[in-house]
Design a protein around this motif. Structure first.
Motif: not given
Length: 352
Positions: A153, A157, A165-166, A169-170, A172
């Motif tokens: 990431l 961010y 976030f998607s 991504q969350r 991660r």
């Protein structure tokens, strides 16, 4: 069981987690939900143990109990022995527990609910560093940026909130949080089940890369047997609070001994249509027993196509049938370690 230098990183013996059932005006305890009822397992350093089973079998409870996220109180029962690096983890309290807990972290199933929506990502990671007094405050932004980069990431961010976030991504970010304290052992509690298939592969590859780079040890909890086969070193199969089979990944998938394991593996789709049409699927009848009142003897006997009288009254011993291959099955025991051929029974069916 997996070992490194003669001793596993994590040793679990006879773990029991029972939740009380309260009824009446006085909230009397009238019974227990036996979520985990005598689980034993080892995980070697740098290895991954996959823990699989149907929903409600107690997988998540095992992971949370190991980390002491479940505590006895209010009538709940937490018994057993958990050793981390040879130390009795359940015996620690206060500051000693906090010191040891830094080495044992968790990645939660829900990448949305596990992140505080009121904090930025930098605030979430920074709070963890502050609680455990990791580095001076002036150095923490740099550490947060490094954590985000490690999980793929952008460091910028850190100023955003979880809702921006998607799902992938969350998750991660959840992995970055687990890495913040430089742990040795991580419980991955169905970390990809809430994600799209394409994103699942990315997260699994990330976990594998981190394991190779940092020497991490995983307890990987999942119900997707294909994912478990890809990431695990060894696999444990759980049914109604008990582990019924434990073996190396390739051994378990090639030579499952327990009837329940055979049924689970028969449900995995095969990408070759010709092979898929020829093979038999093992269809189990009946419902999963309730952990409130589990069956006597072998808990699987109410659905097992090869159960006999001994299965109804006697709990099968968890025995070894080859190098590191353990199972709890009276049929296998009485047939010299040979697995029943369930695909040839009338209950098996060809897929349409």
């Amino acid at each position: 069981m997996s070992q490194t230098n003669g001793q596993p990183l994590l040793e679990v013996r006879d773990l029991r987690v029972w939740f009380p059932i309260h009824r009446g005006l006085l909230s009397r305890t009238v019974g227990y939900v036996k979520a985990v009822d005598g689980v034993s397992l080892d995980i070697g350093s740098g290895r991954t143990l996959g823990l699989v089973g149907e929903s409600g079998c107690g997988k998540t409870t095992v992971g949370r109990a190991i980390l002491r996220l479940i505590r006895p109180g209010g009538g709940a029962v937490l018994e057993g022995n958990v050793k981390f690096r040879g130390q009795d983890f359940f015996a620690y309290r206060g500051s000693e527990l906090r010191r040891l807990r830094k080495h044992m972290q968790i990645v939660f199933q829900d990448p949305i609910g596990s992140l505080n929506p009121r904090l930025t990502i930098g605030g979430i990671l920074g709070e963890l560093l502050a609680v455990h007094d990791i580095a001076p405050p002036a150095q923490r932004p740099r550490m947060i940026a490094s954590l985000l980069e490690r999980v793929g990431l952008d460091p910028s961010y850190a100023r955003r909130y979880p809702h921006e976030f998607s799902g992938g991504q969350r998750q991660r970010i959840g992995i970055a949080r687990a890495l913040a304290l430089s742990p040795d052992f991580i419980v991955c509690d169905e970390p990809v089940s809430a994600l799209d298939v394409s994103i699942q592969a990315q997260v699994i590859n990330l976990l594998e890369d981190l394991q190779q780079q940092l020497g991490l040890t995983y307890l990987f909890i999942a119900h997707d047997l294909s994912v478990v086969r890809h990431i695990s070193t060894r696999v444990a199969v759980m049914y109604v609070g008990k582990i019924v089979e434990l073996a190396g990944r390739d051994e378990l998938y090639a030579r499952p001994l327990h009837p329940y394991t055979q049924a689970l593996l028969s449900a995995i789709p095969i990408p070759d249509p010709a092979v898929e049409r020829r093979r038999k699927r093992i269809v189990l009848t009946g419902d999963i027993p309730s952990p409130v009142n589990p069956p006597s003897g072998c808990r699987f006997h109410t659905r097992c196509p090869v159960a006999f009288d001994r299965c109804l009254t006697e709990d099968p011993p968890f025995k070894s049938y080859g190098t590191g291959h353990l199972t709890a099955c009276h049929w296998v025991d009485e047939h010299g370690g040979r697995a029943p051929d369930l695909a040839s029974l009338p209950g098996a069916s060809s897929l349409p």
